[in-house]
Design an enzyme around this catalytic site. Structure first.
Site, short mmCIF file in Angstrom:
data_model
loop_
_atom_site.label_atom_id
_atom_site.label_comp_id
_atom_site.label_asym_id
_atom_site.label_seq_id
_atom_site.Cartn_x
_atom_site.Cartn_y
_atom_site.Cartn_z
N GLU A 205 0.85 -1.18 0.00
CA GLU A 205 0.00 0.00 0.00
C GLU A 205 0.89 1.24 0.00
O GLU A 205 1.91 1.24 0.70
CB GLU A 205 -0.93 0.05 1.23
N GLU B 268 -6.11 -2.46 12.56
CA GLU B 268 -5.77 -3.30 11.40
C GLU B 268 -6.77 -4.45 11.24
O GLU B 268 -7.11 -4.83 10.13
CB GLU B 268 -4.34 -3.85 11.52
N HIS C 205 -9.85 -3.35 9.44
CA HIS C 205 -9.65 -3.29 7.99
C HIS C 205 -9.93 -4.63 7.31
O HIS C 205 -10.20 -4.66 6.11
CB HIS C 205 -8.20 -2.94 7.67
N1 BES Z 1 -3.28 1.13 5.84
C1 BES Z 1 -2.49 1.74 6.84
C2 BES Z 1 -1.01 1.60 6.60
C3 BES Z 1 -0.46 2.55 5.58
C4 BES Z 1 -0.25 3.85 5.94
C5 BES Z 1 -0.12 2.13 4.33
C6 BES Z 1 0.25 4.73 5.01
C7 BES Z 1 0.36 3.00 3.40
C8 BES Z 1 0.57 4.30 3.75
C9 BES Z 1 -2.79 1.14 8.21
O1 BES Z 1 -4.05 0.61 8.35
C10 BES Z 1 -2.71 2.29 9.18
O2 BES Z 1 -3.55 3.13 9.13
N2 BES Z 1 -1.70 2.31 10.02
C11 BES Z 1 -1.48 3.39 10.94
C12 BES Z 1 -1.66 2.95 12.36
C13 BES Z 1 -3.08 3.02 12.78
C14 BES Z 1 -3.29 2.42 14.13
C15 BES Z 1 -3.61 4.44 12.78
C16 BES Z 1 -0.07 3.87 10.74
O3 BES Z 1 0.68 3.18 10.07
O4 BES Z 1 0.26 4.92 11.25
ZN ZN Z 2 -5.56 1.96 8.57
#
Ligand code: BES
Ligand code: ZN
Length: 873
Positions: free
Chosen positions: A137, A307, A310
């Site tokens: 992603e 996660e 999701h």
């Molecule tokens: N889908 C995201 C990870 C992601 C973030 C992929 C940016 C590509 C670019 C994941 O679900 C996410 O949101 N992760 C957060 C942590 C969450 C607990 C808010 C992160 O990585 O900060």
């Molecule tokens: Zn997320």
């Protein structure tokens, strides 16, 4: 859809990928073949186009299938098109719509950028080791295999991986078959569900795990490198419970046999929801029951809950295009609180939601250069800039408001309907509104559309005189532009009066007759995404209600945040706001104190001068005195979660204003911990197997370590610095390293500031943590100039090493948020303007606005604020 990117999915729709990859850890490269079957659609053409980036496609065949059988087409040219991240396969025959199979051979490079396929480094038994992991992603699958790399191009995947014998190999699904010959293991995984390319993942290397089973029989495992397997208990327990929670809440079973959670030593963001194969940075998954602070435990629970959410919201039902990223991220950022609240009701997380999500979103959304929750994406390079507080926290906040509007049960029923209706498909925002409308019978679209399709939010002003209130709404800007927007929002006023006529207020103004003017309050419960201001006499009335203990915490924190933020914008008086703060001497709620700490912090940061920092000390000491006394340094056996979280906040505030007793106590604790400490040679060589065996300054309560380290650093000398460096080297938990990084960047001496900055590019600091170091060092007022110079001097290095990382694009914000001098604006512009690109532009403009409002606030209110503090000894 307003975008100028052409969707490849509209010309060729993939259905199934058979993908074989052979990565080579030593050579840092990989080879692969992919067979993509799908449908050619639209106009007949003489070429097929796929996404790819940085790959060498060496061979391609195209086979058409129709009633007459299979027909192989001659591929005359394989053309890599760099500007579009594409590979185009040309034939001299016409490809008509219908079923097509394409087979491609390719090779690529493994780079350290933490996207695509990348290495993670760790140390075990004194030996350097490598894991290989993936991060696809938002659009990095194309760096690993040619594909249609768009969220809407859902397909099934069958992956075969060749890896060194004896290593653990993981992907989304369990292995179907595995053979080993000549030291190489070939694993073919079961076919994945119908899903987007960005969710595919694999990891291999030396790892261990702990496992359990969910109620419905899904195998749950937490994987980590050998020396960290002991730290997976908390995550395992929580991940299993959270899976049970979601299966029940959504009423749709988790569709895979297994769900792995993997802690990776190098990781660009916090965590990634790959279906069945969720990856994390170590500090977002591993907990040392004895040594991790409580706040980390909460954080780990939140990340896992996010996660896992999701797996339904995002993986099962996916946004059609990145414009609706918020459907994924905003929703997961809201429901993580629901799951954690269910599992740990005593944690009180919904009050924290208001501070951590809603208030953060309101702050960013008060800038002119914010963006709508539904954000047009014209260029793929813009995608990374929208993984921000608007998509996450404003998204979560408008969901919160909607749940309040519909009621929890109708909302949940609507969600179930939405997921069932669209499972294995793609949606946009309107699909969600429609589904909720179908179930609730309420005009969801009318209520929500303005909140997600336009930027910003309203400031509701109430003038309360006798028993009348005149209410108006207008877009709120912290940095008022010359041409303010005219937008009006449908607002659920949620007043203490709760009359019918005001159910949603979507006009410019409204007059109310009040039954109980003394208690009159708008946005009761703080579920609405807006701010409220009152005339000063009414505000004073509310202040005394607070003092009498008549106002619940959500409303206290809402009132306080609104008064200070409107003061920053010049809409209310900063002196009034600070007077209002003094009604909080008896405050005991952690979330409210978080807001108070923020108020004090922003006054110190923006007003900046030594004179004001000195003048505010008595005011602040007086404010925290009662809580300091109540909480002290010692944890009580039966204290609440909130009190444990609050203690470091209170001690931090007190230490920051040099409260002598607090400072002395911090110093003494540090000294005691490190005089007795004998760091064994083992750990220095990274051989510490069991973190519990080794004393690493752990006689200091983990919740208080950041205050202790921060305080001794701020007032410390080179000897303290050396000790902290040693602690940093020996820290086993990556979260602990970040805590120590905050201290190492807090020294006042130029030499030590430079030494800390010098560490950034060394082996001591992982690339994933560089942004913390920069941001922390900028926050240190003695270091901000030197750090700014360091950033300028090291720009090429930063770009090369963090260039694909989200934090890189936030650098303008990190820089701007610590400055409030007009002269700096020129410097800021001169440096960043030549570097502007689609991924930078938004952060640059936001930073510029921050510089503008901060300097305006300081210029406008500095003198008054100084006088207030001086008179309030
Ligand atoms: N889908 C995201 C990870 C992601 C973030 C992929 C940016 C590509 C670019 C994941 O679900 C996410 O949101 N992760 C957060 C942590 C969450 C607990 C808010 C992160 O990585 O900060
Ligand atoms: Zn997320």
């Amino acid at each position: 859809m307003s975008k100028s990117v052409t969707l490849l999915n509209q010309r060729f729709t993939p259905q199934h990928y058979v993908l074989s990859l052979s990565p080579d850890k030593q050579k840092m490269s990989f080879e692969g073949t992919v067979i993509i079957s799908g449908k050619k659609i639209g106009q007949p053409t003489k070429r097929l186009t796929f996404h790819q980036k940085g790959l060498k496609v060496t061979k391609a065949t195209i086979t058409r299938h129709d009633k007459k059988g299979d027909q192989e087409l001659r591929v005359t040219r394989i053309n890599a098109h760099k500007a579009y991240d594409e590979v185009r396969l040309h034939t001299d025959q016409t490809i008509y719509p219908g079923n097509v199979t394409v087979r491609l051979e390719f090779s690529g490079k493994i780079t350290r950028q933490m996207n695509g396929i990348y290495p993670c480094f760790f140390n075990h038994d004194g030996e350097q080791k490598k894991l290989i992991a993936t991060q696809f992603e938002s659009h990095y699958a194309r760096e690993v295999f040619p594909c249609i790399d768009e969220p809407e191009a859902k397909a099934t995947f069958q992956l075969t991986l060749t890896t060194p014998e004896g290593e653990t190999v993981l992907s989304n699904t369990p292995p179907e078959k595995q053979d080993t010959t000549n030291g190489l293991t070939t694993t073919t995984f079961e076919k994945t569900p119908h899903m987007s390319t960005y969710l595919l993942a694999f990891i291999y290397g030396e790892m261990g795990y702990e496992q359990s089973k969910s109620k419905s029989g899904t195998q749950v495992r937490i994987y980590a490198t050998a020396s960290n397997v002991a730290l997976t208990d908390f995550a395992l327990d929580f991940a299993t419970k959270a899976l049970d929670f979601y299966e029940d809440y959504f009423g749709i079973p988790y569709p895979l046999e297994k769900c792995d959670h993997i802690a990776l030593p190098d990781f660009a963001s916090g965590a990634m929801e790959n279906w069945g194969c969720i990856t994390y940075r170590e500090q977002a998954l591993l907990i040392d029951e004895e040594h991790s602070p409580l706040s980390m435990k909460q954080r780990v629970a939140m990340v896992i809950a996010h996660e896992l959410a999701h797996q339904w919201f995002g993986n099962l039902v996916t946004m059609r295009w990145w414009t609706d990223l918020w459907l994924n991220e905003g929703f997961a950022s809201w429901i993580e609180f629901l799951a954690v609240d269910h599992i740990f009701p005593e944690w009180n997380v919904w009050t924290q939601f208001l501070v951590d999500e809603q208030q953060q979103a309101l702050k960013l959304d008060a800038l002119e250069h914010t963006h709508p929750v539904e954000v047009p994406i014209k260029h793929p390079d813009e995608i990374r800039s929208i993984f921000d507080t608007i998509s996450y926290s404003k998204g979560a906040s408008v969901i919160h408001m909607l749940q309040d509007y519909l009621g929890a049960e109708a909302f949940r029923a609507g969600l179930k309907h939405y997921l069932k209706k669209h499972e294995y498909g793609n949606t946009d925002t309107v699909d969600l509104w429609r589904a909720l409308e179908e179930i609730s019978g309420k005009p969801v679209m009318d209520f929500m559309h303005a909140w997600t399709s336009t930027s910003g939010f309203p400031l509701v002003n109430a003038e309360v005189e006798n028993n009348r209130a005149r209410i108006t709404q207008r877009r709120f800007y912290v940095n008022p532009p010359e041409k303010p927007g005219e937008q009006l929002w449908p607002i659920a006023l949620q007043t203490t009066e709760s009359t019918e006529e005001e159910s949603t207020f979507d006009q410019a103004s409204l007059a109310l007759t009040l039954k109980d003017p003394d208690h009159f309050l708008i946005n009761q419960g703080s579920a609405g995404f807006y701010r409220v201001s009152y005339n000063s006499s009414h505000m004073q009335r509310l202040g005394s209600q607070i003092q009498k203990g008549h106002v619940p915490p959500e409303d206290r924190l809402g009132l306080l945040a609104d008064i200070i933020e409107t003061a920053k914008a010049g809409k209310t008086s900063t002196v009034d706001a600070l007077e209002f703060v003094s009604h909080f001497e008896d405050e005991t709620d952690y979330a409210v104190w978080d807001i108070i700490a923020g108020v004090l912090g922003s006054v110190r940061l923006v007003m900046h001068e030594e004179e004001i920092r000195e003048a505010m000390k008595p005011f602040v000491r007086h404010l925290v005195a009662k809580e300091l006394e109540r909480l002290g340094w010692e944890k009580k056996d039966d204290e609440s979660h909130f009190d444990s979280l609050l203690r470091p906040v209170i001690l931090g505030i007190a230490a920051n204003v040099d409260d002598p007793e607090t400072v002395e106590h911090a110093k003494a604790l540090f000294k005691k911990a490190h005089d007795v400490e004998d760091i064994s040679a083992d750990i220095r060589r990274g051989r510490a197997q069991d973190s519990k065996q080794v004393k690493r300054g752990n006689s200091i309560d983990s919740d208080l370590r950041s205050v202790v380290f921060g305080t001794v650093a701020r007032l410390g000398d080179e000897k303290t610095f050396d000790k902290l460096v040693e602690l940093h080297r020996n820290a086993h938990l990556s979260d602990e390293k970040v805590t120590i990084a905050a201290a190492l960047t807090s020294f006042r001496q130029e030499k030590l500031i430079k030494r800390a900055l010098g560490m950034i590019k060394s082996e001591d600091v992982r690339l994933q943590d560089v942004a913390y170091w920069m941001a922390y060092s900028l926050m240190n007022r003695h270091a901000r100039e030197i750090t700014w110079q360091w950033i300028k001097d090291n720009w090429d290095w930063l770009e090369e090493n963090l260039g694909s990382d989200l934090s890189f694009y936030r650098i303008p914000i990190y820089v701007a948020r610590v400055r409030s001098d007009k002269e700096f604006i020129k410097e800021y512009k001169a440096f960043f303007e030549p570097k502007l690109s689609p991924s930078f532009e938004r952060a640059y403009n936001q930073g510029l606005e921050m510089l503008q409002w901060q300097s305006a606030w300081k210029d406008r209110d500095y003198k008054e604020v100084l006088t207030l503090f001086k008179n309030r000894k």
